[in-house]
Enzyme design. Structure first.
Site, mmCIF file in Angstrom:
data_model
loop_
_atom_site.group_PDB
_atom_site.id
_atom_site.type_symbol
_atom_site.label_atom_id
_atom_site.label_comp_id
_atom_site.label_asym_id
_atom_site.label_seq_id
_atom_site.Cartn_x
_atom_site.Cartn_y
_atom_site.Cartn_z
ATOM 1 N N VAL A 26 0.578 -1.343 -0.232
ATOM 2 C CA VAL A 26 -0.379 -0.028 -0.250
ATOM 3 C C VAL A 26 1.354 0.817 -0.407
ATOM 4 C CG1 VAL A 26 -1.674 1.629 1.389
ATOM 5 C CG2 VAL A 26 -2.171 -1.331 1.308
ATOM 6 N N PHE A 31 7.996 5.174 9.513
ATOM 7 C CA PHE A 31 8.887 4.538 9.851
ATOM 8 C C PHE A 31 8.168 2.872 10.143
ATOM 9 C CE2 PHE A 31 9.230 8.102 12.980
ATOM 10 C CZ PHE A 31 10.766 8.237 12.372
ATOM 11 N N LEU A 33 6.319 -0.090 6.318
ATOM 12 C CA LEU A 33 5.995 -0.381 5.118
ATOM 13 C C LEU A 33 4.710 -1.007 5.403
ATOM 14 C CD1 LEU A 33 5.939 -1.063 1.659
ATOM 15 C CD2 LEU A 33 7.358 -3.082 2.166
ATOM 16 N N ASP A 141 1.039 15.526 13.384
ATOM 17 C CA ASP A 141 1.887 15.021 11.523
ATOM 18 C C ASP A 141 0.276 14.782 11.304
ATOM 19 O OD1 ASP A 141 3.343 15.071 9.840
ATOM 20 O OD2 ASP A 141 3.704 12.944 10.145
#
Length: 400
Positions: A26, A31, A33, A141
């Site tokens: 995806v 930090f 996958l 974030d």
């Protein structure tokens, strides 16, 4: 003991339990996958995030522990939900969550969003932030790629890897530049939950205009283009700047007056512009909070105070100042994982027994609505790794 199967994804070894099959990449999260997969136990599609080398340093171990604790604690309809977690024989950690079809970044790059979608997406973002902030947590974030959306327009905030304690002395270089609050650029240390409201305001503006509002090339340019729209920061904000170099830079900027956002967004709903004005305020002390933003007239079609919950208790940040070796963080991580598997089944059972709160009506149709007063809706994505496409034409209706 669970059986593990190894698969190579983008040159990275995914070592997952045999419960999960049909892996497809995806993208990259903070930090880690992320792959989509099918859960053979529930026959549901899920997202699996691999935390790479979580025990390689004390800093990474602590960050992973923090994200796990947050995912366990924060349970809300507009936040991503942790459904499983495991440590592989290679000692990588995998978080399993629900899978949504796309994210807001993909939607915004595919086509303009219509008014009712902007309104509904902003409502859900603020609803999630109200809960997060009530738990004493700052996301730090927030950006379109961290806002996941399914074909029914359900929205969930994800990627709490950078989230931190609600503390006016927080430090560090955080958040993607376009969505970074000015107080982070001015001080890099004194900020609080208001930084998330600024980020949400930038996302709101991007939904309205179809492109980022403050596309800075670096932090100096970023701050400069903010002042081009909002004018120079007021004196009481300048007084809070702790760095002499930053203070000299701010004082060297040419005199600029605030431009009314109605000029920047001439075709937007006046209520939308008014709310945006209250979100994009230099002084974080005067910036609207999530609860008050939800009560703004612009969000009246969806606002329901009884269905905008807060956290039952503050998040426990007692570990946050600990300086521990990797082995200690590892033991603490194993303890949290065991605790998750012990309590999760009962929590799910309890949730299933509780009545579900009323939801805005979202209908799946094969053709646009026939009523002339209802505009045609954009189609939402069904595949997480493809541009926005599919047969869904969701119809967004206000709460009854």
């Amino acid at each position: 003991m669970a059986d593990f199967i190894r698969t190579q994804i983008f040159g990275t070894c995914f070592e997952i339990t045999s419960r999960y099959v049909d892996l497809n990449p995806v993208g990259m999260g903070a930090f880690g996958l992320v792959c989509s997969a099918r859960d053979q136990l529930t026959n549901q599609n899920v997202a699996i995030k691999k935390i790479m080398k979580p025990f390689s340093t004390p800093v990474l171990a602590k960050r992973t522990y923090r994200e796990l604790k947050l995912l366990k604690h924060l349970r809300h309809e507009n936040l991503i939900t942790l459904s499983d977690i495991f440590i592989s024989p290679l000692e990588d950690i995998y978080f399993v969550t629900e899978l949504l079809g796309t994210d807001l970044h993909r939607l915004l790059t595919s086509r303009p969003l219509e008014h009712q979608f902007i309104q509904y997406f902003l409502y859900q973002i603020l609803r999630g932030l109200k809960y997060v902030h009530s738990a004493g947590v700052v996301h730090r974030d927030l950006k379109p790629s961290n806002i996941l959306i399914n074909e029914n327009c359900d929205l969930k905030i994800c990627d709490f890897g950078l989230a931190r304690i609600q503390d006016p002395q927080m430090t560090g270089y955080v958040s993607t530049r376009y969505y970074r609050a000015p107080e982070i650029m001015l001080t890099w240390q004194k900020y609080d939950v208001e930084v998330d409201i600024w980020s949400a305001g930038c996302i709101f503006a991007e939904m309205l205009r179809g492109k980022p509002l403050f596309p800075g090339k670096d932090h100096v340019h970023q701050f400069s283009i903010i002042t081009e729209l909002l004018g120079n920061p007021p004196d009481d904000v300048i007084e809070t700047i702790g760095s002499e170099n930053t203070l000299n830079f701010v004082k060297s900027l040419p005199k600029r007056e605030r431009i009314p956002l109605s000029q920047k967004f001439p075709n937007a709903d006046p209520d939308a512009v008014d709310l945006l004005e209250k979100m994009l305020v230099f002084d974080p002390r005067k910036r609207i909070n999530a609860a008050d933003a939800l009560a703004h007239p612009y969000l009246a079609p969806y606002h329901e105070p009884s269905d905008e919950p807060v956290a039952s208790e503050k998040f426990d940040w007692s570990f946050n100042d600990a300086d521990l070796p990797v082995d200690t963080w590892k033991v603490m991580m194993y303890s949290e994982i065991l605790d998750f598997h012990n309590v999760d089944s009962s929590a799910v059972e309890q949730q299933q027994q509780q009545p579900q709160p009323p939801q805005p009506q979202l209908q799946q149709q094969q053709q646009p609505p026939q009523q002339p007063q209802q505009p045609q809706q954009p189609q939402x994505a069904q595949q997480p790794v493809q541009p926005v496409q599919g047969d869904y034409v969701p119809q967004v209706a206000p709460r009854s």
